[in-house]
Design a protein around this motif. Structure first.
Motif, short mmCIF file in Angstrom:
data_model
loop_
_atom_site.label_atom_id
_atom_site.label_comp_id
_atom_site.label_asym_id
_atom_site.label_seq_id
_atom_site.Cartn_x
_atom_site.Cartn_y
_atom_site.Cartn_z
N ARG A 114 3.11 -9.56 10.52
CA ARG A 114 4.43 -8.93 10.42
C ARG A 114 5.06 -9.22 9.06
NH1 ARG A 114 8.66 -8.50 15.10
NH2 ARG A 114 9.40 -7.00 13.58
N LEU A 115 4.93 -10.46 8.62
CA LEU A 115 5.45 -10.83 7.29
C LEU A 115 4.88 -9.91 6.23
CD1 LEU A 115 5.51 -14.67 6.68
CD2 LEU A 115 7.20 -12.99 5.95
N LYS A 116 3.55 -9.69 6.34
CA LYS A 116 2.90 -8.87 5.33
C LYS A 116 3.47 -7.46 5.34
CE LYS A 116 -1.48 -10.52 4.70
NZ LYS A 116 -2.84 -10.57 5.24
N SER A 117 3.64 -6.91 6.57
CA SER A 117 4.10 -5.52 6.63
C SER A 117 5.55 -5.41 6.18
CB SER A 117 3.93 -4.95 8.04
OG SER A 117 4.83 -5.55 8.92
N ILE A 118 6.37 -6.44 6.48
CA ILE A 118 7.76 -6.39 6.01
C ILE A 118 7.79 -6.46 4.50
CG2 ILE A 118 10.00 -7.52 6.07
CD1 ILE A 118 9.21 -8.58 8.84
N ARG A 119 6.91 -7.28 3.92
CA ARG A 119 6.86 -7.36 2.46
C ARG A 119 6.52 -6.00 1.86
NH1 ARG A 119 4.43 -12.63 2.39
NH2 ARG A 119 6.13 -14.11 2.05
N ASN A 120 5.57 -5.29 2.52
CA ASN A 120 5.21 -3.96 2.02
C ASN A 120 6.40 -3.01 2.09
OD1 ASN A 120 2.64 -4.56 1.33
ND2 ASN A 120 1.76 -3.95 3.29
N ILE A 121 7.12 -3.09 3.22
CA ILE A 121 8.29 -2.21 3.37
C ILE A 121 9.31 -2.51 2.28
CG2 ILE A 121 10.26 -1.69 4.85
CD1 ILE A 121 8.37 -2.18 7.22
N GLU A 122 9.50 -3.79 2.01
CA GLU A 122 10.47 -4.15 0.97
C GLU A 122 10.05 -3.55 -0.37
OE1 GLU A 122 10.53 -7.92 -0.71
OE2 GLU A 122 12.71 -8.07 -0.84
N LYS A 123 8.73 -3.64 -0.63
CA LYS A 123 8.25 -3.08 -1.90
C LYS A 123 8.56 -1.60 -1.97
CE LYS A 123 4.37 -5.97 -2.68
NZ LYS A 123 2.96 -6.04 -2.27
N ILE A 124 8.31 -0.89 -0.84
CA ILE A 124 8.51 0.57 -0.84
C ILE A 124 9.99 0.90 -1.04
CG2 ILE A 124 8.39 2.64 0.58
CD1 ILE A 124 5.92 1.29 1.91
N THR A 125 10.86 0.24 -0.25
CA THR A 125 12.28 0.58 -0.37
C THR A 125 12.80 0.22 -1.75
OG1 THR A 125 12.82 -1.53 0.63
CG2 THR A 125 12.84 0.39 2.07
N ASN A 126 12.29 -0.86 -2.30
CA ASN A 126 12.73 -1.25 -3.64
C ASN A 126 12.35 -0.20 -4.66
OD1 ASN A 126 14.17 -3.10 -4.98
ND2 ASN A 126 12.70 -4.77 -4.77
N THR A 127 11.11 0.30 -4.54
CA THR A 127 10.67 1.34 -5.48
C THR A 127 11.53 2.59 -5.32
OG1 THR A 127 8.49 0.52 -4.95
CG2 THR A 127 8.61 2.40 -6.40
N MET A 128 11.80 2.97 -4.06
CA MET A 128 12.62 4.16 -3.83
C MET A 128 14.01 3.98 -4.42
SD MET A 128 11.58 5.30 -0.03
CE MET A 128 12.39 6.87 0.01
N LYS A 129 14.50 2.73 -4.34
CA LYS A 129 15.82 2.47 -4.91
C LYS A 129 15.80 2.68 -6.41
CE LYS A 129 18.41 -1.34 -6.14
NZ LYS A 129 18.43 -2.78 -6.16
N ILE A 130 14.76 2.17 -7.05
CA ILE A 130 14.69 2.30 -8.51
C ILE A 130 14.58 3.76 -8.91
CG2 ILE A 130 13.27 1.76 -10.52
CD1 ILE A 130 12.56 -0.87 -8.95
N VAL A 131 13.73 4.50 -8.16
CA VAL A 131 13.59 5.94 -8.44
C VAL A 131 14.93 6.63 -8.27
CG1 VAL A 131 12.54 8.06 -7.61
CG2 VAL A 131 11.17 6.02 -7.81
#
Lengths: 74, 298
Positions: free
Chosen positions: B37-54
């Motif tokens: 779960r930790l791993k998948s949450i980290r992935n989600i954070e990466k995705i949302t962070n990228t979307m935020k930057i975009v």
């Protein structure tokens, strides 16, 4: 005051967009590419009757068809 | 002392491992689960962070386009202000409501805010017709007010709206068979980076323009009037689309910012839980070893 473009079935907006396109195309190459991006239009639309959605059609095609129709009727 | 004591226990443990290790296996499984779960949450954070930057890079462009498009709308409105044009009231003229939303979601309550505003307007004027730009509001209003919709457009909001978009939409609207007394364009007004508000702007019909009290201030021929109306409509639409686009980008930026923060909170929570569970497993093992050693010494 009768307008030639009105007689040929164009709306004022269509007339403007044609004029704008001509201006954009006559620019120099570097500026033209940036400017032509501003003229792009890829909308699709659908007519609704009685709460049901009809087929999706391209707006550009429909506008062109409407222009032909109004030209032949007038 | 521990190492010496532990050795026989290790041997004992090796023997005992032949037996089924149900309780032990359960704790290891949860450890593995938490890790996954930790791993998948980290992935989600990466995705949302990228979307935020975009979204934030798009936001600056969208804001620039918005301030430019505002000039179009406001300049064309000056004419009507000077002519003191007012919307045609009452009678049997129908109203057309144009909703300027977009195709994309993941940006908070920006589309449902528009839908709510439109529903309120429809409650006052149930006969009004709807033209919807963008898929999101179509889905929402299509469910509740499908009967009122006459046109919908898709492909809005992929990029910064162009004036040709607005012109094409205005052409389609003016081609509608019904003669509308007034056209209201509902869009999200950009107040600041975090606040927006669903607002209607008025696009007037030919009659309304011709009947405006100060109309004689301008020299407008009847034939040109139709052109003015079409042009004013596309100006207002362009304004509404550009401002709505800027609002959407800023709302998306905020939504993704919040999502990344929430993911960060969850990561720390799960990290603590993971560490505790791992510690508990280690302690449990140690206790087993020590008790085993103590038992074999006797």
């Amino acid at each position: 005051m009768a307008f030639a473009w009105k007689a040929s079935g164009l709306t004022y907006n269509k007339y403007l967009s044609v004029a704008a396109r001509v201006v954009r195309r006559s620019l120099k190459d570097d500026k033209r590419l940036a400017a032509e991006r501003r003229g792009e239009m890829e909308l699709r639309f659908a007519k609704w009757t009685n709460g049901k959605q009809g087929d999706m059609k391209s707006v550009a095609d429909a506008n062109a068809a409407a222009a032909v129709e109004s030209a032949s009727s007038s | 002392m521990l190492s010496r004591a532990a050795r026989p226990a290790l041997r004992a443990g090796a023997v005992s491992s032949a037996r089924p290790v149900a309780p032990n296996a359960a704790t290891f499984a949860t450890l593995r689960e938490i890790e996954d779960r930790l791993k998948s949450i980290r992935n989600i954070e990466k995705i949302t962070n990228t979307m935020k930057i975009v979204a934030s890079t798009k936001l600056t462009r969208a804001q620039r386009a918005m301030t430019e498009s505002r000039k179009y709308g406001q300049t064309s409105n000056t004419v009507f202000e000077n002519a003191e044009t007012k919307a045609m009231e009452g009678e049997d003229k129908k109203t057309l409501i144009v909703v300027a939303s977009s195709d994309k979601g993941l940006c908070g309550g920006i589309h449902s805010g528009l839908s709510k505003c439109v529903r309120r307007m429809l409650a006052n004027d149930p006969k009004a017709d709807l033209v919807i730009l963008g898929e999101k509001c179509k889905a929402q209003l299509g469910r509740s007010n499908g009967k009122n919709i006459v046109l919908n457009f898709a492909g809005v909001g992929k990029d910064i709206p162009t004036f040709s978009d607005a012109q094409a939409v205005a052409d389609q609207i003016s081609m509608l068979p019904t003669d509308y007394g007034s056209i209201k364009i509902v869009y999200n007004k950009f107040i600041n980076a975090t606040a927006y508000e669903a607002t209607p702007i008025e696009a007037f019909s030919e009659e309304a323009i011709a009947n405006s009290p100060n109309f004689s201030a301008f020299e407008i021929d009847d034939e040109v009037l139709a052109n003015l109306r079409e042009y004013a409509l596309s100006n207002s639409l362009f304004w509404a689309l550009a401002e709505g686009h800027a609002c959407e980008q800023s709302a998306r930026r905020n939504a993704m910012d919040n999502a990344s923060k929430n993911a960060g909170d969850m990561i720390t929570k799960y990290q603590i839980l993971f560490n505790r569970t791992r510690q508990a497993v280690i302690t449990g093992e140690l206790v087993e070893i020590i008790t085993g050693a103590a038992a074999s010494e006797e």
